[in-house]
Design a protein around this motif. Structure first.
Motif, PDB file in Angstrom:
ATOM      1  N   TYR A  13      -4.595   7.849   3.944  1.00 56.40           N
ATOM      2  CA  TYR A  13      -3.912   8.288   5.435  1.00 56.40           C
ATOM      3  C   TYR A  13      -4.878   9.428   6.001  1.00 56.40           C
ATOM      4  N   ILE A  14      -5.252   9.199   6.994  1.00 58.33           N
ATOM      5  CA  ILE A  14      -6.135  10.228   7.933  1.00 58.33           C
ATOM      6  C   ILE A  14      -5.456  10.804   9.030  1.00 58.33           C
ATOM      7  N   ASN A  15      -5.801  11.889   9.591  1.00 61.69           N
ATOM      8  CA  ASN A  15      -5.215  12.129  11.166  1.00 61.69           C
ATOM      9  C   ASN A  15      -6.569  12.256  11.747  1.00 61.69           C
ATOM     10  N   PRO A  16      -6.689  11.536  12.804  1.00 65.59           N
ATOM     11  CA  PRO A  16      -8.020  11.479  13.561  1.00 65.59           C
ATOM     12  C   PRO A  16      -8.330  12.973  14.528  1.00 65.59           C
ATOM     13  N   TRP A  44       0.743  -1.262  -0.031  1.00 71.48           N
ATOM     14  CA  TRP A  44      -0.153   0.243  -0.013  1.00 71.48           C
ATOM     15  C   TRP A  44       0.914   1.292  -0.073  1.00 71.48           C
ATOM     16  N   SER A  45       2.025   1.223   0.539  1.00 69.94           N
ATOM     17  CA  SER A  45       2.934   2.327   0.869  1.00 69.94           C
ATOM     18  C   SER A  45       3.349   2.565  -0.507  1.00 69.94           C
ATOM     19  N   ASP A  46       3.959   1.441  -1.139  1.00 74.18           N
ATOM     20  CA  ASP A  46       4.596   1.789  -2.352  1.00 74.18           C
ATOM     21  C   ASP A  46       3.610   2.134  -3.512  1.00 74.18           C
ATOM     22  N   ALA A  47       2.147   1.938  -3.293  1.00 70.58           N
ATOM     23  CA  ALA A  47       1.228   2.367  -4.151  1.00 70.58           C
ATOM     24  C   ALA A  47       0.852   3.855  -3.998  1.00 70.58           C
ATOM     25  N   THR A  48       0.907   4.254  -2.607  1.00 72.32           N
ATOM     26  CA  THR A  48       0.350   5.636  -2.178  1.00 72.32           C
ATOM     27  C   THR A  48       1.316   6.488  -2.230  1.00 72.32           C
ATOM     28  N   TYR A  49       2.611   6.440  -2.097  1.00 67.93           N
ATOM     29  CA  TYR A  49       3.754   7.267  -1.893  1.00 67.93           C
ATOM     30  C   TYR A  49       4.834   6.851  -2.959  1.00 67.93           C
ATOM     31  N   GLU A  50       4.896   7.866  -3.734  1.00 68.12           N
ATOM     32  CA  GLU A  50       6.008   8.042  -4.646  1.00 68.12           C
ATOM     33  C   GLU A  50       7.491   8.116  -4.284  1.00 68.12           C
ATOM     34  N   SER A  51       7.602   9.008  -3.200  1.00 73.11           N
ATOM     35  CA  SER A  51       8.842   9.097  -2.678  1.00 73.11           C
ATOM     36  C   SER A  51       8.717   9.607  -1.054  1.00 73.11           C
ATOM     37  N   ASN A  52       9.863   9.399  -0.467  1.00 67.04           N
ATOM     38  CA  ASN A  52       9.608   9.737   0.919  1.00 67.04           C
ATOM     39  C   ASN A  52       8.510   8.726   1.776  1.00 67.04           C
ATOM     40  N   LYS A  53       8.445   7.444   1.305  1.00 60.93           N
ATOM     41  CA  LYS A  53       7.767   6.357   1.930  1.00 60.93           C
ATOM     42  C   LYS A  53       7.938   6.441   3.440  1.00 60.93           C
ATOM     43  N   PRO A  54       6.814   6.226   3.964  1.00 62.77           N
ATOM     44  CA  PRO A  54       6.948   5.930   5.809  1.00 62.77           C
ATOM     45  C   PRO A  54       7.782   4.349   5.791  1.00 62.77           C
ATOM     46  N   LEU A  57       4.240   2.710   9.471  1.00 65.95           N
ATOM     47  CA  LEU A  57       2.909   1.937   8.906  1.00 65.95           C
ATOM     48  C   LEU A  57       2.470   1.324   9.866  1.00 65.95           C
ATOM     49  N   TRP A  58       3.199   0.672  10.560  1.00 65.73           N
ATOM     50  CA  TRP A  58       2.551  -0.312  11.870  1.00 65.73           C
ATOM     51  C   TRP A  58       1.869   0.651  12.812  1.00 65.73           C
ATOM     52  N   ARG A  59       2.325   1.523  13.191  1.00 63.26           N
ATOM     53  CA  ARG A  59       1.936   2.636  14.070  1.00 63.26           C
ATOM     54  C   ARG A  59       0.586   3.198  13.638  1.00 63.26           C
ATOM     55  N   TRP A  60       0.610   3.622  12.398  1.00 69.28           N
ATOM     56  CA  TRP A  60      -0.724   4.197  11.582  1.00 69.28           C
ATOM     57  C   TRP A  60      -1.552   3.245  11.836  1.00 69.28           C
ATOM     58  N   ALA A  61      -1.243   1.968  11.510  1.00 73.16           N
ATOM     59  CA  ALA A  61      -2.461   0.746  11.530  1.00 73.16           C
ATOM     60  C   ALA A  61      -3.013   0.840  12.897  1.00 73.16           C
ATOM     61  N   ARG A  62      -1.964   0.674  13.805  1.00 71.47           N
ATOM     62  CA  ARG A  62      -2.815   0.442  15.307  1.00 71.47           C
ATOM     63  C   ARG A  62      -3.437   1.676  15.919  1.00 71.47           C
ATOM     64  N   ASP A  63      -2.826   2.877  15.677  1.00 68.38           N
ATOM     65  CA  ASP A  63      -3.401   4.164  15.998  1.00 68.38           C
ATOM     66  C   ASP A  63      -4.651   4.744  15.272  1.00 68.38           C
ATOM     67  N   GLY A  64      -5.131   4.067  14.022  1.00 62.90           N
ATOM     68  CA  GLY A  64      -6.205   4.402  13.513  1.00 62.90           C
ATOM     69  C   GLY A  64      -6.039   5.644  12.379  1.00 62.90           C
ATOM     70  N   TYR A  65      -4.659   5.772  11.739  1.00 61.65           N
ATOM     71  CA  TYR A  65      -4.492   6.689  10.821  1.00 61.65           C
ATOM     72  C   TYR A  65      -4.651   6.425   9.628  1.00 61.65           C
TER      73      TYR A  65
END
Length: 91
Positions: free
Chosen positions: A53-56, A10-20, A25-33
């Motif tokens: 990606y969202i910021n709650p 998903w990261s490869d498909a979403t971000y062209e450069s400066n990939k997290p 990514l694990w933290r975003w998944a756990r924290d609801g981002y």
């Protein structure tokens, strides 16, 4: 049934450069981002290809989710119409 991607895919498909990083990514998944929320399959998180990606804490969160939900079916319906109309004219 929807095809699920790993967080890395998903990261490869979403971000062209400066990939997290994978830890981010694990933290975003756990924290609801990530919306819709990733599902844990075994030891890996799986996410839908259309996830965003969202910021709650964002005040415009509702609008972002609404836009993400409404545009996907519209896009797929549009593409289906284009494909079907193009197929009709290729006799």
């Amino acid at each position: 049934m929807a095809k699920f991607l790993t967080l890395e895919e998903w990261s490869d498909a979403t971000y062209e450069s400066n990939k997290p990083s994978i830890q981010t990514l694990w933290r975003w998944a756990r924290d609801g981002y990530i919306y819709p929320a990733p599902e844990k399959h075994g030891r890996q998180y799986r996410v839908q290809p259309t996830a965003i990606y969202i910021n709650p804490k964002d005040v415009r969160l509702g609008k972002k989710i609404k836009d993400a939900q409404s545009s996907s079916p519209a896009r797929s319906a549009f593409m289906e119409k284009v494909i079907n109309d193009a197929a009709k004219h290729k006799v």
